[in-house]
Each structure stands twice: as C-alpha cells, then as structure tokens.
Write an enzyme that holds these catalytic residues in place. Structure first.
Site, PDB file in Angstrom:
ATOM      1  N   HIS A 184      46.493  32.767  44.675  1.00  0.00           N
ATOM      2  CA  HIS A 184      45.247  33.392  45.155  1.00  0.00           C
ATOM      3  C   HIS A 184      44.053  32.485  44.851  1.00  0.00           C
ATOM      4  O   HIS A 184      42.915  32.956  44.772  1.00  0.00           O
ATOM      5  CB  HIS A 184      44.967  34.751  44.477  1.00  0.00           C
ATOM      6  N   HIS A 210      41.500  40.111  41.394  1.00  0.00           N
ATOM      7  CA  HIS A 210      41.922  40.200  42.795  1.00  0.00           C
ATOM      8  C   HIS A 210      43.130  41.143  42.827  1.00  0.00           C
ATOM      9  O   HIS A 210      44.229  40.756  42.432  1.00  0.00           O
ATOM     10  CB  HIS A 210      42.298  38.791  43.294  1.00  0.00           C
ATOM     11  N   GLY A 212      45.213  43.430  45.288  1.00  0.00           N
ATOM     12  CA  GLY A 212      45.636  43.973  46.587  1.00  0.00           C
ATOM     13  C   GLY A 212      47.100  44.331  46.435  1.00  0.00           C
ATOM     14  O   GLY A 212      47.497  44.823  45.378  1.00  0.00           O
ATOM     15  N   GLY A 214      49.428  41.981  46.405  1.00  0.00           N
ATOM     16  CA  GLY A 214      49.602  40.986  45.350  1.00  0.00           C
ATOM     17  C   GLY A 214      48.372  41.083  44.455  1.00  0.00           C
ATOM     18  O   GLY A 214      47.317  41.493  44.925  1.00  0.00           O
ATOM     19  N   ARG A 243      56.051  43.659  43.067  1.00  0.00           N
ATOM     20  CA  ARG A 243      56.463  42.687  42.044  1.00  0.00           C
ATOM     21  C   ARG A 243      56.287  43.277  40.649  1.00  0.00           C
ATOM     22  O   ARG A 243      55.310  43.977  40.380  1.00  0.00           O
ATOM     23  CB  ARG A 243      55.613  41.413  42.134  1.00  0.00           C
ATOM     24  N   ASP A 284      52.502  50.994  48.396  1.00  0.00           N
ATOM     25  CA  ASP A 284      51.102  50.989  48.796  1.00  0.00           C
ATOM     26  C   ASP A 284      50.298  51.799  47.775  1.00  0.00           C
ATOM     27  O   ASP A 284      50.681  52.917  47.416  1.00  0.00           O
ATOM     28  CB  ASP A 284      50.967  51.603  50.189  1.00  0.00           C
ATOM     29  N   GLY A 333      42.053  44.350  48.492  1.00  0.00           N
ATOM     30  CA  GLY A 333      42.263  45.691  49.058  1.00  0.00           C
ATOM     31  C   GLY A 333      42.050  46.868  48.127  1.00  0.00           C
ATOM     32  O   GLY A 333      41.312  47.797  48.449  1.00  0.00           O
ATOM     33  N   GLU A 336      38.371  46.596  46.162  1.00  0.00           N
ATOM     34  CA  GLU A 336      37.218  46.665  47.068  1.00  0.00           C
ATOM     35  C   GLU A 336      37.010  48.095  47.562  1.00  0.00           C
ATOM     36  O   GLU A 336      35.906  48.472  47.933  1.00  0.00           O
ATOM     37  CB  GLU A 336      37.443  45.765  48.291  1.00  0.00           C
ATOM     38  N   ASN A 337      38.100  48.855  47.561  1.00  0.00           N
ATOM     39  CA  ASN A 337      38.036  50.150  48.257  1.00  0.00           C
ATOM     40  C   ASN A 337      38.167  51.392  47.399  1.00  0.00           C
ATOM     41  O   ASN A 337      37.627  52.430  47.756  1.00  0.00           O
ATOM     42  CB  ASN A 337      39.139  50.197  49.327  1.00  0.00           C
ATOM     43  N   GLU A 392      39.345  34.719  52.084  1.00  0.00           N
ATOM     44  CA  GLU A 392      40.102  33.469  51.936  1.00  0.00           C
ATOM     45  C   GLU A 392      39.972  32.609  53.184  1.00  0.00           C
ATOM     46  O   GLU A 392      39.919  31.385  53.102  1.00  0.00           O
ATOM     47  CB  GLU A 392      41.576  33.800  51.652  1.00  0.00           C
TER      48      GLU A 392
HETATM   49  P1  ADP Z   1      47.444  41.645  50.476  1.00  0.00           P
HETATM   50  O1  ADP Z   1      46.448  40.699  51.110  1.00  0.00           O
HETATM   51  O2  ADP Z   1      48.011  41.162  49.176  1.00  0.00           O
HETATM   52  O3  ADP Z   1      48.472  42.169  51.429  1.00  0.00           O
HETATM   53  P2  ADP Z   1      45.252  43.529  50.408  1.00  0.00           P
HETATM   54  O4  ADP Z   1      44.173  42.826  49.685  1.00  0.00           O
HETATM   55  O5  ADP Z   1      45.123  43.716  51.874  1.00  0.00           O
HETATM   56  O6  ADP Z   1      46.663  42.920  50.025  1.00  0.00           O
HETATM   57  O7  ADP Z   1      45.435  44.967  49.718  1.00  0.00           O
HETATM   58  C1  ADP Z   1      46.429  45.857  50.117  1.00  0.00           C
HETATM   59  C2  ADP Z   1      46.391  47.015  49.144  1.00  0.00           C
HETATM   60  O8  ADP Z   1      45.083  47.557  49.179  1.00  0.00           O
HETATM   61  C3  ADP Z   1      47.361  48.137  49.447  1.00  0.00           C
HETATM   62  O9  ADP Z   1      48.001  48.562  48.256  1.00  0.00           O
HETATM   63  C4  ADP Z   1      46.449  49.240  49.954  1.00  0.00           C
HETATM   64  O10 ADP Z   1      46.902  50.498  49.569  1.00  0.00           O
HETATM   65  C5  ADP Z   1      45.172  48.953  49.270  1.00  0.00           C
HETATM   66  N1  ADP Z   1      44.069  49.487  50.048  1.00  0.00           N
HETATM   67  C6  ADP Z   1      43.660  49.105  51.260  1.00  0.00           C
HETATM   68  N2  ADP Z   1      42.655  49.920  51.691  1.00  0.00           N
HETATM   69  C7  ADP Z   1      42.474  50.822  50.719  1.00  0.00           C
HETATM   70  C8  ADP Z   1      41.635  51.946  50.542  1.00  0.00           C
HETATM   71  N3  ADP Z   1      40.778  52.295  51.481  1.00  0.00           N
HETATM   72  N4  ADP Z   1      41.717  52.629  49.386  1.00  0.00           N
HETATM   73  C9  ADP Z   1      42.604  52.264  48.456  1.00  0.00           C
HETATM   74  N5  ADP Z   1      43.429  51.249  48.564  1.00  0.00           N
HETATM   75  C10 ADP Z   1      43.377  50.540  49.668  1.00  0.00           C
END
Ligand code: ADP
Length: 407
Positions: A184, A210, A212, A214, A243, A284, A333, A336-337, A392
């Site tokens: 990353h 970071h 997500g 990963g 993982r 997820d 992901g 951020e959310n 990225e």
């Molecule tokens: P990668 O690039 O490693 O595939 P991301 O940065 O896109 O991962 O993140 C994916 C993860 O972020 C998933 O586990 C998903 O559940 C979570 N995610 C995406 N949107 C939201 C959201 N609105 N609320 C909570 N989690 C989220």
C-alpha cells in the site's frame, strides 16, 4: 492553459492476471477523461465497462489476452473521441506490486527494469504475472510511449534495518531477501504528501491507517516511512477482510500435522479464508458490522479483534515516535466511511494519547454524509485525527508525469 498541449494525456494501468483497469487523465490538470475495466481476459465470457461523462457502458467480447484488451482500450479511446490518435498519449504509469530492495522510487521502464520486475515475481507471485502482461502489451502496442513502474513497496524502503529485519537466520535475508517490505506504499505516500501540504512542513510525524479489505498502518517519521505493518507479503500485520494478519507461525505446522493439509492450501486459507471471514463468516466490513449489531457472537468477536488490531499498531507507532505525532490519518474503504469503527478506535486511544473526538465532525464524514474528509477531533485534542480519502491512482499519475516530463 500554459504548457498544455493535446499530447498531455497519461494512462494509469492496473493489470491483474485476468483483468486490466485503465484511466486516462489530462495533465497537469489531473482531469479524468475516461476509465474502464476489462475483466475475465482469456475467458470466453470476457467483458468490459467504460465510464465517461458520468455514463457507464458495458460491452462483451472475447479478449484472448492482455494485448487484445489494450487494443480494445485504444479503440474505446478513439471511438469515444477522447483522443484522435495514439500519439496524444505521452506517458503510461503501471502499478507494480513489488520492487524488492531494488526500487525505492518509481522508475522509467527499460528492458533492465522489466527484467527486474520479472525476477521479482517470486516475491509477488499472484500479482506480477498480470502486471508484466500489462506492461508487455503496452510496450508492444504503444512502443514509443514512456512507461513508468510505480511500486507498492517503494515508499517503505526508507525503513531502518531494525524495523525491516525479522529475527530469523540472517542467511535467509542474505540469500533469499527475507525481510519486511510493506505494501500500500502508493497510498501511504499519497497521504504523506497530502499531510505535508496540509501541515506546511516536510518533516511530519504521522500514523497512517489504511483500512479497506486489505489493511496496513504506517509510521511516518520526518516525512519518511519508518515502519509499516505488512511484511514480506501483504499477509502480515492487521486482521483484514480475508487475511489473518500476524499469527504465531507455528500454527502452520500444527495444522499441517493435525489435518494433513498441504502448505499451499494453508497459505490459501490464511490469505483468502481467514481474517474477518475466518472468524465470523463475512469478509466485508459492513456485513460483519451488521452481524455484530444483530448480536451475533462471532460478529461481535470479529469486530473487537479487528478494532484491537488497529489500536495495537497505533499504540506501537505512537511509542516509536516518542509521542511526537502530528496527526493520525484514517483512510481507505472502512475508515473513510464508517463512523462507528472510527469512534471505537478513538475511544481506545483517548485516555492514553489525550485524543478528543469531535462527534459532529465524525458523524458528518463518509459515504452518504455531507463531507468526505476532515478533522474528527477537537482543537484541544493532543493528537488530531484526520479522515483523508486515499487516491493511489493519482499518485501513480503524478509520479509518471514527473518522470516523463523530466526526460
Ligand atoms: P480494497 O481497495 O482493499 O479492496 P477498499 O478500500 O475499497 O478495499 O475497502 C473495502 C472495504 O471498505 C470493505 O470491507 C467495505 O465493507 C468497506 N466499506 C466500503 N464502503 C463502506 C461504507 N460505506 N461503510 C463501511 N464500510 C465500507
């Protein structure tokens, strides 16, 4: 615009074993003109989606190999009138997983660099074959265009030896280059550059989370990577979607002895069937959270373990920075959310680190909320916590542009 001509168009490529993502940008404005995603390359049911002007178009057709996909991509660029001819593309940036100890920054791809990337396949066996196919296809079809490799490991090469060595026989490092590389890196670099700009200094101390599917956390000291949670491979460190993160390595032999499983199967289980998925059956984050909120015991356990693994690295890096942390940054992901996990992580940090969350700000940032970034702590918090969306692709674009322009 000064310095602009119609040739200032740059492609960013992220190639997988059976996929190829592309985005075409205009520089220096960083305006995205078109992007697309070719999937199931090499399979008869291959297809691709193109996004332009907010519209998404899906097409189907047999893509024999990566060269086929690149030819289709060029047809799409011309048919959609984003370019008149291929001459307008003056640089191509490729995401490459592993630069080993050879590359601490992005580089122009020469024959030697391509040979090195091929050699490094042993460190990135799942990613490199697809990435190499993408580079070769571009070289064959756009031979005169400068191509740049942007390595996911490069940013972490500044780590001091005591942070990247494992306490295993030293020969493993000398002979086989067994050490921590970190991944990353493009995201951690993007966030570091953003924070340098934001704080108006280069010598920033940061803890970048970071998280997500990963997940990795980096410790940035004086503006450079000082430590990071992923290791020789992306399996190490935090608990992730599928993982395991760090585990006692003896588990592997133990399970082999108990079950008769082969090492490749165990490796697959640790990478694809562990983490949140292993504990609660959902990889997820949102699905795991829904289980937890329903009172499911394994969902609750997975959530707590996930949160604690993040807190553990923040605490470690807080000590490594001797408490001099300019900011903690949440990105990717999940962070951020998701308001709840941010809140819960900060709850664990607030006493020891003097962090004070600003609930209004925290509640306002993320998907479906008013803002996509900001500071989620009060002004008297000892350490501010930022939410910053990572990008990225833009980092690959900027590195590519700089290298091509400097030639
Ligand atoms: P990668 O690039 O490693 O595939 P991301 O940065 O896109 O991962 O993140 C994916 C993860 O972020 C998933 O586990 C998903 O559940 C979570 N995610 C995406 N949107 C939201 C959201 N609105 N609320 C909570 N989690 C989220």
């Amino acid at each position: 615009m000064e310095g602009y001509d119609k040739m200032d168009k740059y492609l960013v490529i992220n190639a997988g074993s059976s996929s190829l993502k592309f985005s075409l940008y205009e520089m220096p404005s960083e305006k995205l003109l078109i992007n697309g995603y070719f999937e199931k390359i090499g399979f008869e049911d291959s297809f691709w989606t193109i996004k332009i002007n907010g519209e998404k178009i899906k097409k189907e057709g047999y893509l024999l190999n990566h060269s086929d996909a690149v030819n289709r991509m060029i047809e799409e660029l011309i048919d959609n009138k984003v370019i008149d001819s291929m001459d307008e593309i003056c640089g191509i940036g490729h995401r490459v997983l592993h630069g080993g100890e050879l590359y601490s920054e992005s580089v122009l791809i020469t024959d030697k660099v391509l040979d090195d990337i091929i050699d490094l396949t042993k460190l990135g066996p799942l990613h490199h074959p697809g990435e190499i196919a993408g580079i070769k296809a571009m070289m064959e079809i756009l031979p005169g265009v400068n191509q740049v490799a942007v390595f996911d490991t490069a940013f972490h090469q500044s780590m001091p030896k005591r942070n990247y060595m494992y306490a295993v026989p030293y020969e493993w490092y000398l002979k086989y280059k067994v050490r921590k590389y970190g991944f990353h890196g493009t995201s951690h670099k993007y966030i570091t550059e953003y924070m340098k700009d934001k704080l108006g200094r280069d010598d920033v101390n940061l803890i970048i989370c970071h998280v997500g599917s990963g997940a990795s956390i980096s410790c940035i000291k004086d503006g450079k990577c000082f430590d990071t949670s992923m290791g020789l491979t992306p399996l190490d460190g935090l608990i992730m979607g599928t993982r395991s993160g760090s585990i006692d390595p003896s588990i592997i032999k133990f399970i082999m002895d108990e079950t008769g499983m082969k090492i490749d199967d165990i490796d697959n289980e640790l990478n694809k069937k562990s983490g949140l998925l292993g504990v609660c059956g959902k990889n997820d984050f949102r699905d795991m959270l829904a289980l937890k909120l329903d009172g499911d015991k394994l969902g609750m356990l997975a959530y707590d373990m996930f949160r604690d693994s993040i807190v553990k690295y923040i605490a470690d890096y807080y000590f490594k920075l001797d408490g001099n942390v300019d900011a903690i940054v949440f990105t990717a992901g999940v962070l951020e959310n998701n308001i709840k996990i941010r809140d819960d992580i900060i709850k664990c940090l607030s006493n020891p680190m003097g962090i004070k969350i600003n609930m209004n700000m925290n509640n306002n940032i993320g998907y479906g909320h008013e803002l996509d970034m900001g500071v989620i702590t009060d002004s008297d918090s000892k350490v501010p916590v930022y939410v910053v969306p990572t990008n990225e692709e833009v980092m690959i674009l900027r590195d590519t542009y700089e290298i091509v322009k400097s030639r």
